[in-house]
Write an enzyme that holds these catalytic residues in place. Structure first.
Site, mmCIF file in Angstrom:
data_model
loop_
_atom_site.group_PDB
_atom_site.id
_atom_site.type_symbol
_atom_site.label_atom_id
_atom_site.label_comp_id
_atom_site.label_asym_id
_atom_site.label_seq_id
_atom_site.Cartn_x
_atom_site.Cartn_y
_atom_site.Cartn_z
ATOM 1 N N LYS A 71 0.993 -1.045 0.135
ATOM 2 C CA LYS A 71 0.297 -0.297 0.237
ATOM 3 C C LYS A 71 0.650 1.294 -0.054
ATOM 4 O O LYS A 71 1.895 1.012 0.648
ATOM 5 C CB LYS A 71 -1.111 0.141 1.154
ATOM 6 C CG LYS A 71 -1.743 -0.973 0.912
ATOM 7 C CD LYS A 71 -3.236 -0.908 0.334
ATOM 8 C CE LYS A 71 -4.137 -1.949 0.445
ATOM 9 N NZ LYS A 71 -5.339 -1.698 -0.902
ATOM 10 N N ASP A 101 -0.336 -0.773 -4.637
ATOM 11 C CA ASP A 101 -2.293 -0.183 -4.562
ATOM 12 C C ASP A 101 -1.378 1.152 -4.129
ATOM 13 O O ASP A 101 -1.240 1.220 -2.642
ATOM 14 C CB ASP A 101 -2.713 -1.237 -3.910
ATOM 15 C CG ASP A 101 -4.146 -0.659 -3.936
ATOM 16 O OD1 ASP A 101 -4.674 0.153 -4.665
ATOM 17 O OD2 ASP A 101 -4.506 -1.781 -3.003
ATOM 18 N N GLU A 150 -1.996 -0.460 -9.024
ATOM 19 C CA GLU A 150 -3.146 -0.669 -8.871
ATOM 20 C C GLU A 150 -3.591 1.058 -8.709
ATOM 21 O O GLU A 150 -3.129 1.454 -7.499
ATOM 22 C CB GLU A 150 -3.747 -1.374 -7.369
ATOM 23 C CG GLU A 150 -5.193 -1.626 -7.200
ATOM 24 C CD GLU A 150 -5.456 -3.176 -6.805
ATOM 25 O OE1 GLU A 150 -4.605 -3.387 -5.959
ATOM 26 O OE2 GLU A 150 -6.272 -2.705 -6.307
ATOM 27 N N ASP A 173 -8.992 -0.231 -9.659
ATOM 28 C CA ASP A 173 -9.474 -1.124 -8.692
ATOM 29 C C ASP A 173 -11.270 0.577 -8.816
ATOM 30 O O ASP A 173 -11.942 -0.287 -9.476
ATOM 31 C CB ASP A 173 -9.640 -1.029 -7.365
ATOM 32 C CG ASP A 173 -9.585 -1.469 -6.117
ATOM 33 O OD1 ASP A 173 -11.032 -2.012 -6.972
ATOM 34 O OD2 ASP A 173 -9.395 -2.052 -4.956
ATOM 35 N N LYS A 188 -13.960 -7.152 -7.551
ATOM 36 C CA LYS A 188 -14.551 -7.483 -6.000
ATOM 37 C C LYS A 188 -16.190 -7.676 -5.922
ATOM 38 O O LYS A 188 -16.886 -7.039 -6.556
ATOM 39 C CB LYS A 188 -13.936 -6.263 -4.985
ATOM 40 C CG LYS A 188 -12.915 -5.419 -5.219
ATOM 41 C CD LYS A 188 -12.711 -4.715 -3.904
ATOM 42 C CE LYS A 188 -10.759 -5.155 -4.127
ATOM 43 N NZ LYS A 188 -10.475 -3.603 -3.213
HETATM 44 MG MG MG Z 1 -7.284 -2.111 -4.325
#
Ligand code: MG
Length: 365
Positions: free
Chosen positions: A162, A190, A218, A243, A267
């Site tokens: 992250k 991400d 991402e 995303d 997702k």
């Molecule tokens: Mg993500």
């Protein structure tokens, strides 16, 4: 098998370590569990987390949407009429994708139980073992390096790092982790919308020329900034994955038409459940675009459903980011999907195979 009632529970599971992204910090998974009762005594289970900053769904909105808009349409429906039921769920209310996902997951669980087969087999079959990455939360550089090394020791071969805070520190974070893991793990970044398009190009060019090889980056830019995403995709070698910019099949069509990203992160909480996750994967496959199956901070109820879809659609879902259960301190679910660090395997139990949920607190109307 007819639906007779829909009930709710809350499930709280502490995380092993706080989950920190550019958007939020979370210490406990606290999810709504949906239980669908049927006239033959079987129960279907679903789950949804509150992700106010991503989908807009909160615990209150999830329960309210199901109780007042979705449940009244489903009571009395026959589980064998799956397509009719998913259509009723999807058309019951605008948006509210997490509420729809929780109910669809429970319905598909029942559909598998009805035919006595694990869900992935009814969705077309596949190899019932998949490998997930694990999230490394954004933090001080030393902490991120230590967390990355620990993950590699636990057997994870892909790390989802992250970033998206301060661009200069982000570059140093990634360089330090890259040097520390030294080829022992693939690195996925991400940014959770934390960069501008120009910052993203600068960061990725800097990392690329420093010899840091990334598997993908991402959501570098804001969810709505599709032009910005295309700007980045056109200018860097690292594959770009969308995303938060992509929820369901319609956004995927737009994104592919614009060539704004190279990979799509599916997702269930964004697509509104399994039916549209399958559509999204099929659209991507038709265009030769690969997908990742991801999850929010979810336990192994809803993540199991994502596993079944990922197994059945593995020709297009080539990457798996289903680390919710391995981030949790305990697994409250005894069920048909076995989460063992990076390795996830599915048994032949019917539906999702959920036998018991420990610590579930039922919510009464
Ligand atoms: Mg993500």
């Amino acid at each position: 098998m007819k639906i007779t009632d829909i009930r709710f529970g809350m499930l709280r599971v502490p995380l092993k370590t706080p989950f920190k992204t550019a958007l939020r910090t979370v210490e406990v998974v606290e999810d709504v569990v949906v239980m669908i009762d049927t006239d033959d005594g079987r129960i279907g289970y679903g789950e949804a987390p509150a992700t106010a900053v991503i989908t807009g769904d909160t615990h209150g909105s999830i329960i309210d949407a199901i109780r007042h808009y979705i449940a009244p349409r489903l009571v009395g429906q026959d589980v064998s009429e799956l397509n009719r039921i998913t259509q009723l769920i999807q058309s019951s209310v605008e948006k509210n994708t997490s509420a729809k996902a929780a109910v669809e997951i429970a319905v598909y669980d029942l559909w598998g139980q009805l035919y006595g087969a694990p869900l992935y087999k009814l969705l077309g079959g596949g190899d019932p073992v998949i490998t997930t990455d694990i999230t490394i939360s954004v933090d001080y550089i030393d902490k991120m390096v230590a967390d990355s090394l620990r993950a590699v020791e636990r057997g994870f071969e892909s790390l989802k790092i992250k970033v998206g805070k301060d661009i200069g520190v982000d570059i140093e974070r990634v360089k330090a982790i890259h040097a520390a893991v030294d080829g022992r793990a693939l690195l996925r970044l991400d940014a959770n919308q934390g960069w501008t398009a120009k910052q993203a190009v600068h960061a990725l060019n800097t990392l690329e020329s420093a010899g840091v090889k990334l598997e993908l980056v991402e959501q570098p830019v804001k969810a709505r900034d599709i032009e910005g995403m295309r700007y980045v995709t056109e200018r860097v070698h690292t594959p770009v994955m969308a995303d938060e910019s992509v929820f369901g099949p319609l956004e995927v069509l737009d994104l592919i038409r614009m060539r704004a990203a190279d990979i799509i992160n599916i997702k269930l909480m964004k697509t509104g459940g399994i039916s549209n996750a399958i559509r999204t994967a099929d659209i991507a496959a038709l265009h030769g675009v690969e997908c990742m199956m991801g999850c929010m901070l979810e336990t192994s109820i809803s993540v199991s459903a994502a596993v079944h879809v990922a197994v059945a659609k593995s020709s297009v879902i080539t990457r798996v980011d289903l680390d919710g259960p391995s981030l949790c301190l305990t697994n409250p679910v005894a069920g048909g999907v076995i989460f063992n660090e990076s390795e996830i395997s599915v048994t032949d139990a019917p539906g999702l195979g959920i036998r018991e949920i420990h610590g579930l607190k039922e919510i009464h109307a």
